[in-house]
Design a protein around this motif. Structure first.
Motif, PDB file in Angstrom:
ATOM      1  N   GLY B  93       0.819  -1.207   0.000  1.00  0.00           N
ATOM      2  CA  GLY B  93       0.000   0.000   0.000  1.00  0.00           C
ATOM      3  C   GLY B  93       0.850   1.253   0.000  1.00  0.00           C
ATOM      4  N   ILE B  94       1.834   1.290   0.873  1.00  0.00           N
ATOM      5  CA  ILE B  94       2.660   2.486   1.003  1.00  0.00           C
ATOM      6  C   ILE B  94       3.459   2.720  -0.280  1.00  0.00           C
ATOM      7  CG2 ILE B  94       4.607   3.483   2.250  1.00  0.00           C
ATOM      8  CD1 ILE B  94       3.510   2.039   4.759  1.00  0.00           C
ATOM      9  N   LEU B  95       4.030   1.644  -0.808  1.00  0.00           N
ATOM     10  CA  LEU B  95       4.838   1.809  -2.021  1.00  0.00           C
ATOM     11  C   LEU B  95       3.991   2.287  -3.198  1.00  0.00           C
ATOM     12  CD1 LEU B  95       7.358  -1.157  -1.966  1.00  0.00           C
ATOM     13  CD2 LEU B  95       7.806   1.280  -1.693  1.00  0.00           C
ATOM     14  N   THR B  96       2.774   1.749  -3.329  1.00  0.00           N
ATOM     15  CA  THR B  96       1.975   2.192  -4.474  1.00  0.00           C
ATOM     16  C   THR B  96       1.500   3.627  -4.276  1.00  0.00           C
ATOM     17  OG1 THR B  96       0.135   1.048  -3.457  1.00  0.00           O
ATOM     18  CG2 THR B  96       1.115  -0.001  -5.368  1.00  0.00           C
ATOM     19  N   ARG B  97       1.175   3.992  -3.054  1.00  0.00           N
ATOM     20  CA  ARG B  97       0.686   5.348  -2.831  1.00  0.00           C
ATOM     21  C   ARG B  97       1.802   6.383  -2.909  1.00  0.00           C
ATOM     22  NH1 ARG B  97      -4.914   5.932  -2.397  1.00  0.00           N
ATOM     23  NH2 ARG B  97      -4.423   8.132  -2.326  1.00  0.00           N
ATOM     24  N   GLU B  98       2.952   6.040  -2.386  1.00  0.00           N
ATOM     25  CA  GLU B  98       4.007   7.054  -2.284  1.00  0.00           C
ATOM     26  C   GLU B  98       4.815   7.185  -3.573  1.00  0.00           C
ATOM     27  OE1 GLU B  98       3.986   8.995   0.193  1.00  0.00           O
ATOM     28  OE2 GLU B  98       2.638   7.872   1.512  1.00  0.00           O
ATOM     29  N   ILE B  99       5.174   6.052  -4.170  1.00  0.00           N
ATOM     30  CA  ILE B  99       6.008   6.169  -5.372  1.00  0.00           C
ATOM     31  C   ILE B  99       5.402   5.451  -6.580  1.00  0.00           C
ATOM     32  CG2 ILE B  99       8.164   6.453  -4.046  1.00  0.00           C
ATOM     33  CD1 ILE B  99       8.752   3.492  -4.739  1.00  0.00           C
ATOM     34  N   HIS B 100       4.129   5.135  -6.493  1.00  0.00           N
ATOM     35  CA  HIS B 100       3.437   4.447  -7.586  1.00  0.00           C
ATOM     36  C   HIS B 100       4.204   3.228  -8.077  1.00  0.00           C
ATOM     37  CE1 HIS B 100       0.544   7.641  -7.677  1.00  0.00           C
ATOM     38  NE2 HIS B 100       1.540   8.504  -7.674  1.00  0.00           N
ATOM     39  N   ALA B 101       4.657   2.456  -7.151  1.00  0.00           N
ATOM     40  CA  ALA B 101       5.457   1.290  -7.514  1.00  0.00           C
ATOM     41  C   ALA B 101       4.581   0.266  -8.210  1.00  0.00           C
ATOM     42  CB  ALA B 101       6.058   0.672  -6.261  1.00  0.00           C
ATOM     43  N   PRO B 102       5.089  -0.334  -9.269  1.00  0.00           N
ATOM     44  CA  PRO B 102       4.324  -1.367  -9.961  1.00  0.00           C
ATOM     45  C   PRO B 102       4.409  -2.713  -9.229  1.00  0.00           C
ATOM     46  CG  PRO B 102       6.400  -1.012 -11.063  1.00  0.00           C
ATOM     47  CD  PRO B 102       6.367  -0.058  -9.911  1.00  0.00           C
ATOM     48  N   PHE B 103       3.620  -3.627  -9.731  1.00  0.00           N
ATOM     49  CA  PHE B 103       3.480  -4.947  -9.126  1.00  0.00           C
ATOM     50  C   PHE B 103       4.823  -5.653  -8.947  1.00  0.00           C
ATOM     51  CE2 PHE B 103       2.020  -9.488  -9.650  1.00  0.00           C
ATOM     52  CZ  PHE B 103       1.391  -9.549  -8.436  1.00  0.00           C
ATOM     53  N   TRP B 104       5.665  -5.590  -9.996  1.00  0.00           N
ATOM     54  CA  TRP B 104       6.907  -6.353  -9.945  1.00  0.00           C
ATOM     55  C   TRP B 104       7.891  -5.785  -8.925  1.00  0.00           C
ATOM     56  CZ3 TRP B 104      10.892  -3.167 -11.110  1.00  0.00           C
ATOM     57  CH2 TRP B 104      10.628  -2.079 -11.958  1.00  0.00           C
ATOM     58  N   LEU B 105       7.594  -4.584  -8.434  1.00  0.00           N
ATOM     59  CA  LEU B 105       8.463  -4.008  -7.405  1.00  0.00           C
ATOM     60  C   LEU B 105       7.900  -4.262  -6.009  1.00  0.00           C
ATOM     61  CD1 LEU B 105      11.062  -2.246  -7.548  1.00  0.00           C
ATOM     62  CD2 LEU B 105       9.589  -0.321  -6.978  1.00  0.00           C
ATOM     63  N   THR B 106       6.557  -4.131  -5.881  1.00  0.00           N
ATOM     64  CA  THR B 106       5.967  -4.274  -4.550  1.00  0.00           C
ATOM     65  C   THR B 106       6.049  -5.708  -4.069  1.00  0.00           C
ATOM     66  OG1 THR B 106       3.821  -4.566  -5.578  1.00  0.00           O
ATOM     67  CG2 THR B 106       4.340  -2.379  -4.777  1.00  0.00           C
ATOM     68  N   LEU B 107       5.945  -6.632  -4.990  1.00  0.00           N
ATOM     69  CA  LEU B 107       5.943  -8.040  -4.563  1.00  0.00           C
ATOM     70  C   LEU B 107       7.267  -8.418  -3.890  1.00  0.00           C
ATOM     71  CD1 LEU B 107       3.869 -10.398  -4.727  1.00  0.00           C
ATOM     72  CD2 LEU B 107       5.275 -11.282  -6.567  1.00  0.00           C
ATOM     73  N   PRO B 108       8.422  -8.178  -4.566  1.00  0.00           N
ATOM     74  CA  PRO B 108       9.677  -8.480  -3.865  1.00  0.00           C
ATOM     75  C   PRO B 108       9.882  -7.595  -2.629  1.00  0.00           C
ATOM     76  CG  PRO B 108      10.095  -7.639  -6.084  1.00  0.00           C
ATOM     77  CD  PRO B 108       8.637  -7.799  -5.967  1.00  0.00           C
ATOM     78  N   ALA B 109       9.389  -6.360  -2.694  1.00  0.00           N
ATOM     79  CA  ALA B 109       9.553  -5.486  -1.525  1.00  0.00           C
ATOM     80  C   ALA B 109       8.805  -6.056  -0.333  1.00  0.00           C
ATOM     81  CB  ALA B 109       9.054  -4.085  -1.850  1.00  0.00           C
TER      82      ALA B 109
END
Lengths: 290, 360, 384
Positions: B93-109
């Motif tokens: 949630g935080i990654l998508t809201r703050e830096i609009h991270a895509p799926f392939w980034l949030t999953l490993p994060a």
């Protein structure tokens, strides 16, 4: 002064609840996660009794207390007895299931609205002013005194009572105790009723002070760290643990941030677990694994 | 799945490749093919509601499998499972809201958050055992939830953090069917990882630790290392489940990850049957579907309209009752029933093992 | 394993699909009917059921009955989403109602948006997405609403206070309540008041005295709380216990009426957008009779919110005609005027870009001597 009173009242609440956890854990090594629900059930029993014995608040209260003792025994006889000798985690889960059942029943019978047993009994809750501009309400005061009385009685009972001694023996080595002719089921049932009794007392007195809703069990969860900090198998420990947790909570609310009060008991707990996992006054032991 | 299942006679393994194969007999291969066929056709016949239920089951399976790895095999009790799921969901949630991270980034994060938290959650296990360990993980649960709540309030997401549906290679995952397959693949992958882990050195080490730590240590197993490993792997998988949950529901809020969720996961592995991956799957399905099933059953009762206000309380209470009955009457869990069923057919027409010699 | 369970579930669900599905308006509701927060929602849902029963007994809407299907989500986001999906796809509901915690909003909104079904927040706090410019499919009848409530309350305090105002705040530690109290704190500064303290109290709290002590020691002469009822009233009681005798304002939830007469506190004000039953309007009598007849567990005084939602639903369905589909219903709801018959200060009006209310009305009540009395009559605020 007021801070001191706040600490004492909160510590009494936590201590009275925590001793229920300790009693059961000490004799049977089971963690009763339905303790909060049984506590709430006690408070609702007052409501039921108040309509039964309309106009006799003392009778109603006594009836509620007796009923909660019976409830505890019944819980053991019909439920927990079957779990003796099972995996500890399964026994704990059984108490969780019991908690769910009790919650459902409470909503079914009394609806989910906030209720005021004091009003139903027709008794008031005056406030006393103590020297040093401290204020304490009648039922908080009664709670503090009840807590002291309960601990005194339990200490005496466990130290000198015949059944108290049996309870200690069963806690130390159940197999040996059983083979020496101690009625283990009797001892466990007694522990459950005593634990439900103290829990119900806490629930009843809190409900008389400020009403009861379905969210009361959550409070018992906050009392749990108190029991653990003091040592899950030590009554005296629970008292001290409750003081520590309540003190930390009240002071942090006042001087730092009220929001922390939710996390603090558990922070204290984690710190404790790192230093002395078995608690301040608990006995060191090897615990069962799953 | 892993435990040698009883086989008919006449089956011999003649080389190591056969020994390593996951599926060893034709019946197993056919069975798996049938299962896959059913799982693949299901979304085309089921109603969207059932599809949603299936997705919930897959999500729960990932969580239950990882908890089973930790509790059922490595013997470390955890009550912080909801906290770990929350951690994965909040990372997403935080990654998508703050830096609009895509799926392939949030999953490993999320997985990385899981690894870090796994180390933290695992540290107490070096000193603590059993109940005390459970309670320390419980404490960490509260801390994660507190931090999540602070973030929500400070950023003004009072009704939860909204998350866009992820897109995979230009294809946006909005359809229930697409989600079904994504979650199915993740659940299957988790199962495969678990099966293989348990057949490997680490799996054997965990079981040795579970059985008796002293002996395990004497065998040269690094107790602390493997305990931490169990926590790390389990937490990483759980956080991934959290990440998927966040995307699937499109929202993250602390209310979704209360203590009851942790308890539900513990219920899954106990009801399913301790020490069995199949049990974790069965338990996940049972605990997820059960409340809906009870509700549906209760609605079949006559005169139910009159009870309207009470039906949900009855529903809630009966969840407790069935759980109690289950624990009392079937301590081995669902997998116990499954095994009995298997034995029944295997031994048919005999009721018990005839000529059961000296061996159990 | 999985398949067995799923097949079982399919079988169960197949059996439960109601036979009468298509000769009635199907309205689905997902709400927190069990679990700790249910005390706010269950009475309203009960009242809504009573209202719909009455409409049906009187012949229904456009000659068709309304079938209200209730689902319990226990305030769990996941369960709420699954419920919504079931109500839309299986029961073919033309309208979804939400009566649950704010954490269920997002998943329910997502489901209804995907299906194009209008969503009405009934008895759960109005999200900002129904304020103008409103999201196309979301509507709200609930009395309490972020920002406007604090505006009205602070206006009341300003009008009532004689000297300078030192104001304390109390919120529950849930994002919604905290957000509103933060807003109120800023607003109070703009209005020339001095915020002295803000207590954010976690929901499971054994003893509110600790929080009240800090609040009292900050020395406010007014305290404002916008939170679930428990937090509002227990903060007040704890403050009174400590001997704090100044004015306390809180939001008038469903419980307000019975609680005002329980506390009998002349300096406790509730700001309300529903007329209390004390007013004894004809509509109040009607509700009381209906509640009595149905033998409801909840006092009639807690039922206004559900009744209003029922009125709005009836009006919306009437406008949509028969057979109704979500699109027609949406069109009807976008141009709707519901006469609340005195339950509120004025009608509920929805327009194309305002799905909340064009005008909000607030009254303030307190206890005086031996009965509940009104200290401020309807005061209106335009919603922009």
């Amino acid at each position: 002064m007021q801070l001191l009173i706040n600490i004492v009242v909160l510590a009494s609440i936590y201590a009275l609840i925590a001793c229920g956890y300790v009693l059961i854990y000490r004799v049977s090594r089971v963690l009763n996660l339905a303790h909060g629900e049984l506590m709430m059930f006690g408070a609702y029993l007052v409501l039921a009794c108040s309509s039964l014995f309309a106009g006799h608040p003392v009778m109603a209260l006594c009836a509620a207390v007796i009923l909660s003792i019976v409830t505890g025994a019944l819980v053991y006889i019909f439920l927990m007895r079957k779990m003796t000798g099972e995996m500890v985690l399964a026994a704990i889960l059984t108490t969780v299931a019991l908690g769910i059942l009790v919650r459902g029943v409470v909503v079914l019978v009394w609806s989910s609205q906030q209720q005021y047993p004091a009003q139903a009994l027709g008794i008031s809750n005056p406030t006393f002013t103590l020297p040093g501009d401290g204020h304490i309400s009648l039922w908080s005061l009664v709670l503090v005194l009840t807590n002291l009385a309960a601990y005194g009685a339990l200490f005496g009972f466990l130290r000198f009572g015949r059944w108290g001694m049996r309870m200690r023996a069963a806690g130390q080595n159940p197999l040996l105790a059983a083979q020496r002719g101690i009625n283990l089921h009797g001892v466990y049932a007694l522990a459950w009723s005593l634990s439900t009794l103290t829990g119900a007392l806490a629930g009843i007195l809190m409900a008389l002070d400020s009403g009861v809703t379905g969210s009361m069990p959550v409070i018992a969860l906050k009392a749990f760290p108190a029991a653990l900090v003091g040592g899950l198998d030590s009554l005296g420990g629970a008292l001290i643990g409750a003081l520590i947790v309540a003190g930390a909570e009240v002071l942090l609310i006042y001087y730092v941030d009220p929001l922390l009060s939710d996390v603090v008991p558990f922070l204290v707990l984690v710190a404790m677990l790192f230093v002395r996992p078995w608690g301040l006054f608990g006995t060191r032991e090897e615990l069962d694994r799953v | 799945m892993f435990r040698p299942t009883p086989r008919a006679s006449g089956y011999f393994r003649t080389d190591y490749a056969q020994d390593l194969a996951l599926l060893q007999t034709r019946a197993e291969r056919i069975g798996l093919a049938a299962l896959v066929a059913i799982l693949v056709t299901l979304p085309f016949v089921a109603t969207p509601f059932l599809l949603d239920l299936a997705c919930q089951v897959f999500l729960a399976s990932i969580g239950a499998l990882s908890l089973m790895l930790l509790t059922g095999y490595a013997g470390q009790i955890s009550l912080g499972h909801a906290g770990l799921i929350a951690a994965g969901a909040f990372t997403t949630g935080i990654l998508t809201r703050e830096i609009h991270a895509p799926f392939w980034l949030t999953l490993p994060a999320s997985a990385l958050t899981g690894v870090v938290l796994g180390l933290v959650f695992g540290l107490p296990s070096l000193r603590l055992r059993g109940l005390y360990l459970a309670v320390s993980t419980l404490a960490l649960h509260f801390i994660v939830i507190y931090l999540g709540g602070e973030y929500e309030t400070k950023r003004g997401f009072s009704t939860g953090i909204l998350i866009e549906k992820p897109s995979l290679g230009g294809f946006k995952l909005t359809d229930g069917r697409a989600w079904y397959f994504v979650l199915l693949i993740f659940a299957a992958a988790t199962l495969l990882i678990c099966v293989n882990l348990l057949r490997s050195r680490s799996g054997r080490a965990w079981r040795a630790i579970h059985a008796r730590e002293t002996v395990a240590e004497a065998l040269g197993i690094s107790i602390s290392g493997y305990k931490l490993l169990a926590f790390v792997i389990s937490s990483a998988m759980t956080s991934v489940a959290g990440c998927l949950f966040a995307y699937y529901r499109g929202v993250v809020s602390i209310e979704a990850f209360d203590l009851f969720l942790s308890i539900q996961y513990v219920a899954m592995i106990i009801i399913g049957g301790m020490g069995s991956l199949l049990g974790a799957l069965l338990g996940a399905a049972f605990v997820t579907v059960f409340p809906y099933a009870i509700e549906a059953l209760l609605k079949l009762l006559p005169n139910v309209q009159k009870l309207a206000g009470d039906i949900f309380a009855v529903n809630y209470a009966s969840f407790g009752v069935v759980m109690i009955l289950f624990l009392i009457l079937e301590p081995l869990g669902l997998v116990g029933i499954w095994r009995r069923l298997q034995n029944y057919f295997l031994l048919w027409p005999f009721k018990y093992k005839p000529l059961a010699g000296t061996r159990k | 394993m999985l398949k067995r369970t799923l097949l079982g579930a399919i079988a169960i669900c197949a059996l439960t699909i109601p036979a009468s599905a298509q000769d009635a308006y199907v309205v689905g509701l997902t709400g927190a009917l069990t679990g700790p927060p249910s005390s706010t929602y269950a009475p309203a849902v009960d009242a809504l059921g009573l209202y719909i029963d009455r409409v049906n007994a009187a012949g229904g809407v456009n000659g068709k009955k309304i079938q209200l299907i209730l689902e319990d989500d226990g305030a769990q986001p996941s369960k709420a989403a699954a419920n919504t999906k079931k109500l839309i796809t299986q029961d073919k509901a033309v309208l979804i109602l939400n009566a649950s915690l704010s954490s269920t909003y997002a998943p329910v909104i997502a489901e209804t948006q995907a299906a194009g079904v209008p969503l009405l927040f009934a008895s759960s706090v109005c999200p900002k997405s129904v304020y103008p410019p409103a999201e196309p499919l979301q509507f709200c009848t609930t009395g309490f609403a972020a920002n406007y409530d604090s505006q009205a309350t602070l206006d009341f305090i300003k009008a009532r206070a004689k000297g300078p105002v030192k104001i304390g705040f109390s919120a529950m530690a849930i994002p919604l309540s905290r957000g509103e109290i933060d807003y109120a704190e800023n607003l109070s500064k703009e209005m020339g008041m001095t915020p002295v303290d803000k207590e954010v109290i976690p929901p499971p709290t054994a003893d509110y005295t600790s929080f009240a002590t800090k609040l009292k020691d900050a020395g406010p002469n007014w305290v404002y709380s916008w939170a679930p009822w428990v937090t509002q009233v227990r903060t007040l009681e704890a403050l009174r216990k400590l001997g704090w005798q100044d004015d306390y304002v809180a939001w008038g939830h469903l419980e307000a009426e019975s609680e005002l007469s329980r506390l009998k506190d002349g300096k406790f004000f509730v700001v309300n957008s529903n007329a209390l039953f004390q007013e004894a309007l004809p509509i109040h009598k009607e509700i009381e009779e209906a509640a009595k007849k149905a033998g409801s567990k909840y006092p009639a005084a807690t039922m206004a919110e559900g009744w209003i939602a029922g009125m709005a639903i009836e009006a919306a369905l009437k406008g949509a005609g028969w057979p109704a589909d979500p699109a027609k219903l949406k069109a009807s709801m976008e141009n709707l005027k519901v006469d609340t018959k005195g339950l509120r200060g004025g009608p509920i009006e929805w327009t194309k870009d305002n799905h909340f209310r064009t005008k909000l009305y607030y009254r303030v009540y307190t206890w005086s001597g031996d009965k509940i009395s009104r200290v401020q009559d309807w005061k209106s605020y335009d919603v922009k």
